[in-house]
Structures are given as C-alpha cells and as structure tokens.
Write a protein that holds these residues in place. Structure first.
Motif, mmCIF file in Angstrom:
data_model
loop_
_atom_site.group_PDB
_atom_site.id
_atom_site.type_symbol
_atom_site.label_atom_id
_atom_site.label_comp_id
_atom_site.label_asym_id
_atom_site.label_seq_id
_atom_site.Cartn_x
_atom_site.Cartn_y
_atom_site.Cartn_z
ATOM 1 N N PHE A 12 22.396 10.583 20.096
ATOM 2 C CA PHE A 12 21.301 11.207 19.363
ATOM 3 C C PHE A 12 21.833 12.432 18.616
ATOM 4 O O PHE A 12 21.971 13.507 19.182
ATOM 5 N N ASP A 13 22.151 12.242 17.403
ATOM 6 C CA ASP A 13 22.607 13.260 16.434
ATOM 7 C C ASP A 13 23.008 14.629 16.993
ATOM 8 O O ASP A 13 22.285 15.602 16.894
ATOM 9 N N GLN B 17 21.772 37.133 16.512
ATOM 10 C CA GLN B 17 21.218 37.221 17.863
ATOM 11 C C GLN B 17 20.412 38.515 18.093
ATOM 12 O O GLN B 17 19.303 38.443 18.622
ATOM 13 N N PHE C 196 16.088 29.347 29.340
ATOM 14 C CA PHE C 196 15.508 28.869 28.086
ATOM 15 C C PHE C 196 16.447 27.863 27.449
ATOM 16 O O PHE C 196 17.659 28.107 27.336
ATOM 17 N N GLY C 197 15.907 26.734 27.067
ATOM 18 C CA GLY C 197 16.739 25.749 26.379
ATOM 19 C C GLY C 197 15.900 24.601 25.864
ATOM 20 O O GLY C 197 14.682 24.533 26.115
ATOM 21 N N CYS C 198 16.556 23.716 25.143
ATOM 22 C CA CYS C 198 15.834 22.582 24.558
ATOM 23 C C CYS C 198 15.460 21.584 25.658
ATOM 24 O O CYS C 198 15.910 21.682 26.800
ATOM 25 N N MET D 72 26.114 28.889 20.578
ATOM 26 C CA MET D 72 25.841 28.343 19.257
ATOM 27 C C MET D 72 24.335 28.176 19.012
ATOM 28 O O MET D 72 23.860 28.321 17.897
ATOM 29 N N CYS D 73 23.614 27.838 20.073
ATOM 30 C CA CYS D 73 22.187 27.584 19.858
ATOM 31 C C CYS D 73 21.305 28.525 20.659
ATOM 32 O O CYS D 73 20.101 28.584 20.440
ATOM 33 N N GLY E 179 5.954 25.372 22.483
ATOM 34 C CA GLY E 179 6.235 24.341 23.487
ATOM 35 C C GLY E 179 7.348 23.375 23.127
ATOM 36 O O GLY E 179 7.718 22.527 23.936
ATOM 37 N N HIS F 255 11.273 23.241 21.721
ATOM 38 C CA HIS F 255 12.454 24.035 21.390
ATOM 39 C C HIS F 255 12.926 23.719 19.966
ATOM 40 O O HIS F 255 12.866 22.557 19.532
ATOM 41 N N PRO F 256 13.395 24.742 19.233
ATOM 42 C CA PRO F 256 13.852 24.518 17.845
ATOM 43 C C PRO F 256 14.871 23.390 17.694
ATOM 44 O O PRO F 256 14.855 22.664 16.703
ATOM 45 N N HIS F 257 15.738 23.252 18.694
ATOM 46 C CA HIS F 257 16.741 22.192 18.629
ATOM 47 C C HIS F 257 16.083 20.809 18.643
ATOM 48 O O HIS F 257 16.502 19.888 17.943
ATOM 49 N N ASP F 258 15.051 20.679 19.471
ATOM 50 C CA ASP F 258 14.328 19.407 19.527
ATOM 51 C C ASP F 258 13.573 19.163 18.226
ATOM 52 O O ASP F 258 13.538 18.040 17.728
ATOM 53 N N SER G 34 16.076 18.032 15.637
ATOM 54 C CA SER G 34 16.546 16.673 15.893
ATOM 55 C C SER G 34 15.511 15.639 15.469
ATOM 56 O O SER G 34 15.850 14.615 14.888
ATOM 57 N N TYR H 115 12.656 9.874 25.113
ATOM 58 C CA TYR H 115 12.004 11.156 25.367
ATOM 59 C C TYR H 115 10.745 10.952 26.205
ATOM 60 O O TYR H 115 10.517 11.663 27.191
ATOM 61 N N ARG I 14 23.510 15.929 19.939
ATOM 62 C CA ARG I 14 22.898 16.596 21.090
ATOM 63 C C ARG I 14 23.752 16.505 22.346
ATOM 64 O O ARG I 14 23.313 16.876 23.429
ATOM 65 N N SER J 168 14.490 33.500 21.025
ATOM 66 C CA SER J 168 15.901 33.198 21.258
ATOM 67 C C SER J 168 16.465 32.285 20.186
ATOM 68 O O SER J 168 17.669 32.216 19.989
ATOM 69 N N ALA J 169 15.597 31.537 19.541
ATOM 70 C CA ALA J 169 16.056 30.589 18.529
ATOM 71 C C ALA J 169 14.873 30.224 17.642
ATOM 72 O O ALA J 169 13.721 30.322 18.070
ATOM 73 N N GLY K 289 18.487 27.365 15.810
ATOM 74 C CA GLY K 289 19.363 28.195 16.630
ATOM 75 C C GLY K 289 19.150 29.668 16.334
ATOM 76 O O GLY K 289 18.045 30.093 15.977
ATOM 77 N N MET K 290 20.243 30.406 16.466
ATOM 78 C CA MET K 290 20.157 31.859 16.310
ATOM 79 C C MET K 290 20.580 32.315 14.921
ATOM 80 O O MET K 290 20.457 33.486 14.584
#
Lengths: 144, 400
Positions: A123-124, B360, A66-68, A42-43, B335, B337-340, B343, A12, A126, B369-370, B355-356
């Motif tokens: 990584f789990d 939604q 928007f995303g991780c 899903m996310c 800053g 993301h929920p997924h990060d 993890s 990272y 992802r 969004s999440a 996630g959602m």
C-alpha cells in the motif's frame, strides 16, 4: 504489486480500523520496567512502548502516543504478540516478521493479523508505518 | 484564471487524471525545461571553465549567461552577486558558515521566525550553540501570522543576523518581507530571505526589497532538482569565504598556502551541476511566458476556493488562518491521521503531502503533530479542488 482501492478499504475495514479504534493496552504506564520510543521523524508518528519484564519475559505491555492507523494497529498487534513471551522469542518474532515484510515474497506463515500487516506493505509507501514499532523493539532488545 | 497550462507539462499528458497538489514540495517540470536539459546532455555536454575547445567554450558561455539571467530575474545588474548551489538548504548553510560564523560572538543573537522550515532553522540554531550565542525564534499568533511589533522587539544591538522565509511552506503565510527588511536595516542587521516557496510566482526585485542574502531552489520554480541559487548583496560579497575546498575556486595554490577567487566563484568548488543550470535558465524563460500577477491571481483563486470547500466539510480543520496566504493550505481531519488521509487520496490519484513538512516547532506551536498539506501552482484547476473535496467526504464516511 498494485493494491486496488477496494482491496485497501477491505483490509482497513476488516483489520486496521478495529485495531486502530480499540488498540491493545493503549495507556501510558510511566512506571513500567522499560520504556522506549518508536518514532518516525519523517512523519511525526511517535509511540511510547511501556514494557514490564519479569524473568526475561514480557509480563504486561502497554503503549501510548500518536500515529497513523497502520502504525497504531501494527503497534497494538505487536504488543499483543509479545505479551507473555520471552525476550529471545520476541527477537525471533520481530526478525521473522520484518524479513517477510521487507522481502519481495512472503516465505513464512503467520496468523491472520500479521498476514494483514504484511499484505499492507504493497500500500503506497506505508511499509515504514508497519515496521515502526517492530524495528524499535528489535533495536532495543538487540542492545541487550 | 490561467487556461490550458497543463499542456506545458508532459506529466499531465502521461497521467491525465493526476491531481497534483504538492507543488510546495516540487513543481512539475515543463517540456521547455526538460528539452533544455536534454539538449545540453545530448549535444552540448562539456565541462566549463577548463577547456579551450568549442564545446567547452560554449558550455562556459551558456553557464555564465544563465548566471546573468538569474541576476536579472532578481533585478540585479551584477551577475557576480549570484552563486549556483545545490539548493535552498545549501545556500542557507553557506551563509551561516561563511558569513555569520566569523561574525557571531558569545552573547550575540541570531533571529529567525517560527514559520521557518528546518533548513532555515537548524543551521542558525547549531551555529548559535557553537558560538554560545542566543537563538531567537520570533513567535506567531494563533492564525499563523508574524507580529511585526514582536519581531521588531526581537532585534536589538546584539542581533547579528535575521533570516526568514517569504512564504511558510506549512501554513502558507506570506510575510511582508519588505517591511521586515527595512526594520532590520534600521538597526544595521543583515537579512537573509528563504524564497523557496515564492521565487516562481513573486517579484523579488532587489531594488524593491533590499535583502542582503536570498536563497532558492530550481525545482520549486519548474526547474530541475539539485540546482539552487544564493544571491549575495555586493556589499557583503567579500565576506563570503570558501566553505568547501577544491578545484575551480582558487587564485593560486602552493605547497605552503592557497589563495581563493572572489565570490561567487569561491563557493563553487568542483564541477558544478551544469545541466541543472541550463534547466534553471530555461525555467526562468518558462516563467517569463506568464504575467506574475496572473499567476498569483490564479493560485489565490484556487486557495480561496479550496479553503471554502474544506471549511464546508464536517471534521476538517484548517491549520492557521493567515491574513495573506499563498498557494498552501494545511489541514487535519478529525479522527484520521494525515498519513492515512494522504494514502487514501492517493487511491483517487490525488497527490498531497502529509507529515511535519520540516516544520516541527511550528506544528507544535499550532498544537498538532502532523497535517495534510495541499499546495497549488499554475497548472491546477478548480475541478481538482472538487475532486479533493469529494474524496475527503468519501473517506470520512468510510472511516466512520
């Protein structure tokens, strides 16, 4: 393969966060010749890929959304790789990358950026984050 | 506070460092339930309702005793008010398809709330589209509460059905379903309650609450996956028609036509999930080991403590601030993301959801969004909240 916390943090720190914090051409370009969504319901990750194509070659490419950190970094790296190459070459790159990403063993050589993304597949859960823009672009290109 | 509850659950023996904060997705399974399923599969396995031999008779008897037990769990003296389904989603779809579809006409409306899970959203939305009826979604305030005055105004002469969850799986909002059911019944509107998030901890006595339909899943109440319940009030039982045809639901079959059994047997086509029913039955036995008020108190203490800890972290923002919150908190980290977040928490053996959460429209209304969601059950402890806080602080430091 289990990735340790220290290994993930190193990946990272070295590659994902810089890409996430300074993504390539992260800007909405609604007047691009082609726009497509890379969306994971899903996310909730959703990026719009804005692609200007000239003579079957990607001229300038941008993305927004928007995303991780991983999906954003993956999209950013993908766009940098396809700018200036033909659609045919982009299809080949996407197929080759996704093959190495999803199979147990990496068989092809890539540059450092793509190798980092492939390393993160362990990584789990992802891997979907990495695949998101590559699969969306490939599906779009395969439709013709 | 409840003490030593982890000892009931083999998973915590195997993984003593696991901080499981995802009980809203599925609760962990106690040994009692695992043993009951194994007992049936190992020594009692036979199909029900079809054999005249001892094993089949015994399986049939235990299956129907489980139905009786579930009915009693809801305060119903009539086991025939209980149908076994594959889960909450299946139960809701059955009511949409079997009950409301024949009653809903063009220009009628069906009402749900913005707090509802997609499972209690999409079936009604699709049915309303099909029938050219109005699909009304009651809004919430900025804190994630339902305004009962607004809800009441949404119910009119054209409202044919109201369905809502007891506890929001995203924000943790606990809604006063008793008052809402009474409001709807004043207007002769039948009400369905999605009790997926409350069935394990709350007393949902039919005589107190007077719901018309109730749905829940075994796996969110310490039971197994793949088994759920649909309760139907006696006055509506005759209105539930088969939605899925097959063996086991018929009175008479000829080449010309088929006649069907009455509810609940008319919706249990095919071989049911018998071992799942045995597990569900055992899950109710497990819950009866505890005082529900103590369970709620335990979870409430954890949620309040967790809320305080999360608020104390710079960059963490809790989504929603409902007046009555159950064991669920959604939050975001500025800053990251929920997924990060999820993890990295996993790297510290902390299991959360990101996630959602199948909500939604709700998250859109909360301008996100999440989220990261933590959810508590009887096996969680305050020290796990401390671990969550420490990991979040470390992550934020690493990310900056």
């Amino acid at each position: 393969m289990v990735v340790t916390k220290e290994e993930v943090q190193a990946l990272y720190k070295a590659h994902i966060l810089p890409e996430n914090n300074n993504p390539y051409h992260f800007e909405a370009k609604d007047n691009a010749s082609t726009s497509l969504d890379a969306y994971n319901p899903m996310c909730g990750d959703k990026f719009q890929l804005h692609l200007n194509v000239k003579d079957d070659t990607f001229d300038t490419v941008h993305f927004h959304g928007f995303g991780c950190a991983i999906s954003k970094a993956s999209t950013s790296i993908l766009l940098r790789k396809i700018e200036g190459i033909s659609k045919v070459d982009a299809i080949a790159l996407c197929e080759k990358f996704l093959k190495n990403l999803t199979e147990d063993n990496q068989v092809d050589e890539f540059d450092k950026e793509l190798n980092t993304l492939i390393a993160l597949k362990h990584f789990d859960g992802r891997i979907d984050c990495i695949k998101l823009p590559w699969e969306a672009l490939l599906a779009h290109l395969m439709k013709g | 506070m409840l003490k030593n509850t982890k000892t009931y659950f083999p998973i915590f023996k195997k993984y003593p460092d696991l901080v499981y904060l995802d009980s809203a997705a599925t609760t962990q399974r106690p040994k009692l339930v695992i043993d009951a399923i194994n007992q049936f599969n190992s020594f009692e396995n036979a199909n029900i309702h079809r054999g005249v031999y001892d094993l089949s008779n015994s399986a049939t008897k235990n299956f129907e005793l489980a139905r009786e037990k579930v009915a009693k769990y809801l305060g119903s003296t009539n086991p025939k008010t209980i149908a076994f389904t594959s889960g909450t989603t299946n139960s809701i779809n059955i009511v949409a398809s079997s009950f409301l579809r024949p009653r809903l006409n063009k220009d009628d409306n069906v009402v749900i709330t913005l707090l509802d899970h997609h499972a209690n959203f999409i079936p009604w939305q699709m049915l309303a589209k099909e029938k050219e009826a109005e699909f009304r979604v009651v809004p919430i305030d900025k804190n994630g509460n339902l305004d009962l005055t607004v809800l009441e105004k949404s119910l009119d002469q054209k409202t044919k059905f109201l369905s809502l969850n007891h506890i929001s799986n995203s924000l943790g909002t606990t809604t006063d379903i008793g008052e809402i059911i009474a409001l709807a019944h004043k207007k002769n509107i039948p009400v369905m309650i999605d009790a997926a998030q409350s069935i394990a901890y709350y007393d949902l006595d039919i005589h107190q609450l007077d719901y018309d339909f109730l749905a829940f899943s075994g796996h969110k109440m310490f039971g197994p996956f793949g088994i759920g319940v649909l309760y139907v009030a006696e006055k509506w039982m005759k209105n539930i028609t088969p939605y899925n045809y097959g063996g086991g639901i018929i009175k008479d079959v000829t080449i010309e036509d088929t006649t069907f059994s009455d509810f609940p047997f008319n919706i249990e086509a095919g071989t049911p999930n018998i071992s799942g029913v045995m597990g569900l039955s055992s899950a109710i036995d497990f819950i009866h080991k505890f005082d529900k008020k103590e369970m709620i108190q335990h979870i409430s203490d954890l949620v309040n403590y967790c809320t305080d800890q999360l608020i104390s972290i710079d960059k963490v923002k809790i989504i929603g601030n409902p007046e009555n919150r159950s064991g669920i908190i959604s939050f975001v980290v500025d800053g990251i993301h929920p997924h990060d977040v999820a993890s990295f928490l996993n790297q510290d053996n902390i299991a959360v959801r990101a996630g959602m959460h199948c909500t939604q429209p709700l998250l859109a209304a909360m301008n996100t969004s999440a989220t990261v969601r933590v959810s508590f059950s009887i096996y969680n402890e305050r020290k796990e909240v401390d671990q969550l806080k420490n990991s979040l602080v470390e992550l934020i430091k690493f990310w900056s």
